[in-house]
Design a protein around this motif. Structure first.
Motif, short mmCIF file in Angstrom:
data_model
loop_
_atom_site.label_atom_id
_atom_site.label_comp_id
_atom_site.label_asym_id
_atom_site.label_seq_id
_atom_site.Cartn_x
_atom_site.Cartn_y
_atom_site.Cartn_z
N LEU A 158 -27.80 -77.45 7.04
CA LEU A 158 -26.65 -76.58 6.76
C LEU A 158 -25.65 -77.29 5.86
CD1 LEU A 158 -26.00 -74.88 10.23
CD2 LEU A 158 -27.21 -73.95 8.23
N LEU A 159 -25.43 -78.57 6.09
CA LEU A 159 -24.51 -79.33 5.23
C LEU A 159 -25.07 -79.44 3.82
CD1 LEU A 159 -23.47 -82.19 7.68
CD2 LEU A 159 -21.97 -80.43 6.73
N ALA A 160 -26.37 -79.70 3.70
CA ALA A 160 -26.99 -79.84 2.38
C ALA A 160 -26.94 -78.54 1.59
CB ALA A 160 -28.44 -80.30 2.54
N LEU A 161 -27.03 -77.40 2.31
CA LEU A 161 -26.98 -76.10 1.65
C LEU A 161 -25.55 -75.66 1.35
CD1 LEU A 161 -29.67 -74.08 3.67
CD2 LEU A 161 -29.95 -75.28 1.49
N GLY A 162 -24.58 -76.37 1.91
CA GLY A 162 -23.17 -76.01 1.68
C GLY A 162 -22.73 -74.78 2.44
N VAL A 163 -23.36 -74.51 3.60
CA VAL A 163 -23.04 -73.29 4.36
C VAL A 163 -22.63 -73.60 5.81
CG1 VAL A 163 -24.56 -71.86 2.94
CG2 VAL A 163 -25.47 -72.94 5.02
N ALA A 164 -22.46 -74.88 6.14
CA ALA A 164 -22.20 -75.25 7.54
C ALA A 164 -20.96 -74.57 8.09
CB ALA A 164 -22.08 -76.77 7.65
N GLN A 165 -19.97 -74.37 7.24
CA GLN A 165 -18.70 -73.79 7.71
C GLN A 165 -18.85 -72.33 8.11
OE1 GLN A 165 -19.49 -74.52 4.62
NE2 GLN A 165 -18.98 -72.78 3.32
N MET A 166 -19.94 -71.68 7.75
CA MET A 166 -20.14 -70.28 8.10
C MET A 166 -20.79 -70.10 9.47
SD MET A 166 -21.66 -68.84 4.50
CE MET A 166 -21.03 -69.40 2.92
N PHE A 167 -21.25 -71.20 10.08
CA PHE A 167 -22.04 -71.11 11.30
C PHE A 167 -21.24 -71.54 12.52
CE2 PHE A 167 -25.24 -70.65 8.18
CZ PHE A 167 -26.29 -69.98 8.79
N GLU A 168 -21.42 -70.78 13.59
CA GLU A 168 -20.80 -71.12 14.87
C GLU A 168 -21.49 -72.34 15.49
OE1 GLU A 168 -18.16 -69.28 16.15
OE2 GLU A 168 -18.27 -68.17 14.25
N ALA A 169 -22.80 -72.42 15.37
CA ALA A 169 -23.56 -73.50 15.99
C ALA A 169 -24.97 -73.54 15.43
CB ALA A 169 -23.62 -73.32 17.51
N ALA A 170 -25.61 -74.71 15.58
CA ALA A 170 -27.02 -74.87 15.26
C ALA A 170 -27.72 -75.43 16.49
CB ALA A 170 -27.21 -75.82 14.07
N TYR A 171 -28.77 -74.77 16.92
CA TYR A 171 -29.51 -75.18 18.11
C TYR A 171 -30.92 -75.60 17.71
CZ TYR A 171 -25.83 -72.59 20.56
OH TYR A 171 -24.62 -72.13 21.01
N GLY A 172 -31.22 -76.88 17.90
CA GLY A 172 -32.57 -77.36 17.74
C GLY A 172 -33.32 -77.31 19.06
N TYR A 173 -34.58 -77.74 19.01
CA TYR A 173 -35.37 -77.72 20.25
C TYR A 173 -34.79 -78.64 21.30
CZ TYR A 173 -37.47 -82.33 19.49
OH TYR A 173 -37.65 -83.67 19.33
N ASP A 174 -34.03 -79.66 20.86
CA ASP A 174 -33.47 -80.63 21.79
C ASP A 174 -32.07 -80.26 22.28
OD1 ASP A 174 -32.50 -80.92 19.21
OD2 ASP A 174 -32.54 -83.10 19.20
#
Length: 235
Positions: free
Chosen positions: A138-154
């Protein structure tokens, strides 16, 4: 569509080009597992779901839909749990590093996310990559600020296709599962949507899944997320 207030997106194959982003990283990890033996590494790649003839990952394969833990278990079956966990930590560190893969966004990804965010929709990531890997993307795409959260398998007790991520995102945002759309390119994404009672299961054909594999579980099949704003608007 007016009832949809939030969207969970799969990451690879939905927001980023899975094949362009992850071949080199997968091949590097296979070479490590094969201790530098090219022929053995190719067999491991095929075992995990890479088709050398088409140079693509197969739908619903371990590579396409599984977690790093699934890959470690597949490639190191002779090791005990403690030893596999050490390798898993190394896998997670590598796939989250800048050296692993440069995320290649799918066409229209940023514009689509900007449009959906501007409409007030709460956005989240549900991926079987690691949480740190998702956040880095998300940071690399420049869109992290648009997201409430990111959930990985862990980030949850049970990753996709279990519904844990749906419930976690609802707990965070205050939304009901029926107010969410889940968007993904694999059956695991849609199975999670159904298990969690999500209001709209959206399949996209921009990743490893096919229309034939996804249609039975999807409410709608779109070419890519670029078609999502118009669909949600009822166009």
């Amino acid at each position: 569509m007016a009832e949809i207030k939030g969207i969970l997106f799969d990451k690879d194959g939905t927001l980023v080009d899975f094949h362009a982003t992850w071949f080199a990283a997968g091949d590097t990890l296979a070479m490590r597992a094969a201790e530098g033996n090219r022929e053995r590494a190719n067999l491991l790649m095929e075992q995990a779901g890479f088709d050398f003839e088409t140079h693509r990952y197969l739908p619903d394969s371990v590579f396409a839909a599984g977690t790093n833990a699934d890959i470690v278990e597949l490639w190191y079956p002779e090791l005990d749990l403690a030893a596999r966990n050490l390798i898993l930590a190394d896998f997670n560190s590598f796939t989250s590093s800048q050296d692993a893969a440069t995320p290649v966004p799918l066409a229209g990804c940023r514009d689509t996310l900007t449009t959906l965010h501007a409409r007030g929709l709460k956005l989240g990531i549900a991926t079987n990559d690691s949480t740190s890997g998702a956040e880095r993307t998300l940071l690399a795409l420049g869109v992290a600020q648009m997201f409430e959260a990111a959930y990985g398998y862990d980030a949850v007790a049970n990753p996709k296709p279990a519904p844990d991520t749906v419930y976690a995102f609802c707990d965070l945002t205050g939304l009901k599962p029926s107010q969410l759309a889940m968007v993904g390119d694999n059956r695991h994404d849609l199975e999670m949507a159904k298990a969690g009672g999500v209001g709209l299961a959206v399949a996209v054909l921009s990743g490893t899944g096919t229309r034939e594999s996804l249609t039975p579980l999807a409410d709608i099949v779109l070419d890519s997320i670029s078609d999502l704003p118009a669909y949600l608007a009822g166009a």
